[in-house]
Write a protein that holds these residues in place. Structure first.
Motif, short mmCIF file in Angstrom:
data_model
loop_
_atom_site.label_atom_id
_atom_site.label_comp_id
_atom_site.label_asym_id
_atom_site.label_seq_id
_atom_site.Cartn_x
_atom_site.Cartn_y
_atom_site.Cartn_z
N PRO A 187 0.80 -1.23 0.00
CA PRO A 187 0.00 0.00 0.00
C PRO A 187 0.83 1.27 0.00
O PRO A 187 0.49 2.25 -0.69
CB PRO A 187 -0.83 -0.13 1.29
CG PRO A 187 -0.99 -1.60 1.47
CD PRO A 187 0.31 -2.20 1.01
N ALA A 188 1.94 1.29 0.75
CA ALA A 188 2.79 2.48 0.77
C ALA A 188 3.43 2.70 -0.59
O ALA A 188 3.57 3.85 -1.05
CB ALA A 188 3.88 2.33 1.84
N GLY A 189 3.81 1.61 -1.27
CA GLY A 189 4.38 1.73 -2.60
C GLY A 189 3.38 2.25 -3.61
O GLY A 189 3.72 3.04 -4.50
N ILE A 190 2.13 1.83 -3.47
CA ILE A 190 1.08 2.32 -4.37
C ILE A 190 0.85 3.81 -4.13
O ILE A 190 0.63 4.58 -5.08
CB ILE A 190 -0.21 1.51 -4.16
CG1 ILE A 190 -0.01 0.07 -4.65
CG2 ILE A 190 -1.38 2.16 -4.90
CD1 ILE A 190 -1.19 -0.84 -4.41
N GLU A 191 0.91 4.24 -2.88
CA GLU A 191 0.75 5.66 -2.58
C GLU A 191 1.86 6.48 -3.23
O GLU A 191 1.61 7.54 -3.82
CB GLU A 191 0.75 5.89 -1.06
CG GLU A 191 -0.46 5.33 -0.33
CD GLU A 191 -1.74 6.10 -0.64
OE1 GLU A 191 -1.65 7.21 -1.21
OE2 GLU A 191 -2.82 5.58 -0.30
N ARG A 192 3.11 6.00 -3.13
CA ARG A 192 4.23 6.73 -3.74
C ARG A 192 4.10 6.77 -5.25
O ARG A 192 4.34 7.80 -5.89
CB ARG A 192 5.55 6.08 -3.34
CG ARG A 192 5.92 6.27 -1.88
CD ARG A 192 7.37 5.90 -1.61
NE ARG A 192 7.64 4.50 -1.93
CZ ARG A 192 7.49 3.50 -1.05
NH1 ARG A 192 7.06 3.75 0.18
NH2 ARG A 192 7.76 2.26 -1.40
N LEU A 193 3.69 5.64 -5.83
CA LEU A 193 3.51 5.60 -7.29
C LEU A 193 2.37 6.52 -7.71
O LEU A 193 2.45 7.19 -8.76
CB LEU A 193 3.23 4.16 -7.74
CG LEU A 193 3.11 3.94 -9.25
CD1 LEU A 193 4.35 4.43 -9.99
CD2 LEU A 193 2.85 2.47 -9.55
N THR A 194 1.33 6.60 -6.90
CA THR A 194 0.21 7.51 -7.20
C THR A 194 0.69 8.95 -7.23
O THR A 194 0.34 9.72 -8.14
CB THR A 194 -0.91 7.35 -6.17
OG1 THR A 194 -1.38 6.00 -6.17
CG2 THR A 194 -2.07 8.28 -6.48
N ASP A 195 1.49 9.34 -6.24
CA ASP A 195 2.01 10.71 -6.21
C ASP A 195 2.88 11.00 -7.42
O ASP A 195 2.79 12.07 -8.03
CB ASP A 195 2.81 10.93 -4.92
CG ASP A 195 1.92 11.00 -3.68
OD1 ASP A 195 0.74 11.35 -3.83
OD2 ASP A 195 2.42 10.69 -2.58
N GLY A 196 3.74 10.05 -7.78
CA GLY A 196 4.59 10.24 -8.95
C GLY A 196 3.80 10.32 -10.22
O GLY A 196 4.07 11.14 -11.12
#
Length: 217
Positions: A187-196
């Motif tokens: 989930p944290a990785g998806i959040e970072r990818l979403t921001d990028g």
């Protein structure tokens, strides 16, 4: 020799007015994807699917007239599952839903084996390439494009946003990380990818509309 459960027999074969046995259809579907993952699309055959599903060629051909027709139907069925995501009213949350749904679809071990095999085969199989465009790329790309258009209408993206290039970027990093490298996204990785991704699509402008450095005249 008695028939095993789920195997068509002359007594159990449906007439043209009878519905298909859904359990048998599910067995054939599973056998198709297992064979596809094991041998690739080029070596996949109806005979091998029949053996794995413990059924008959007739059972397969009553459902799909050919291997290509079966592939089109089953790949499309999987590809469009979960593609119609609810509208949240905000681009960032829409992007996160899209990424989460896509990760769920490609993180399965079977999917990780099937996707590269299909993509490789499509490079020299025009019929399969067309199948992928129509059954997989088209529906998913259409939903994502509509998501970006709604964001443009809300003013979250510039009116000259390069939607086509943004669509490529929406799947590219995720595909590379999860399918090619085999690294899962938490989930944290998806959040970072979403921001990028949000930053990237906001900056993607149509050619000729990208602000450049000021020049002295």
């Amino acid at each position: 020799m008695p028939n095993r459960p789920g195997v068509d027999s002359p007594e159990s074969r449906p007439s043209s007015r009878q519905p298909f046995d859904e359990r048998l259809t599910a067995n054939i579907r599973a056998a198709f994807f297992e064979e596809l993952a094991e041998v690739g699309y080029g070596r996949l055959s109806v005979e091998s699917i029949v053996r794995r599903a413990s059924t008959s060629k007739a059972a397969v051909y009553r459902r799909w007239p050919s291997k290509d027709a079966m592939a089109l139907a089953l790949i499309a069925e999987v590809a469009v599952h979960g593609v119609n995501l609810p509208e949240t009213g905000a681009l960032r949350s829409n992007l996160r839903q899209f990424l989460s749904s896509t990760v769920d679809a490609v993180r399965h071990p079977l999917a990780r084996r099937i996707i590269p095999a299909i993509m490789a085969e499509s490079q020299h199989n025009p019929q399969l390439a067309a199948l992928l465009r129509d059954a997989v790329e088209g529906p998913r790309r259409g939903v994502a494009a509509e998501m970006l258009r709604r964001a443009i209408e809300r003013g979250e993206l510039p009116a000259d946003c390069d939607v086509d290039q943004s669509l490529d970027f929406m799947i590219g990093p995720l595909y590379w990380r999860v399918v090619v490298r085999g690294v899962d996204l938490d989930p944290a990785g998806i959040e970072r990818l979403t921001d990028g991704l949000l930053a990237a699509v906001t900056a993607m402008r149509m050619p000729g509309n990208i602000p450049g450095p000021e020049r002295d005249i």
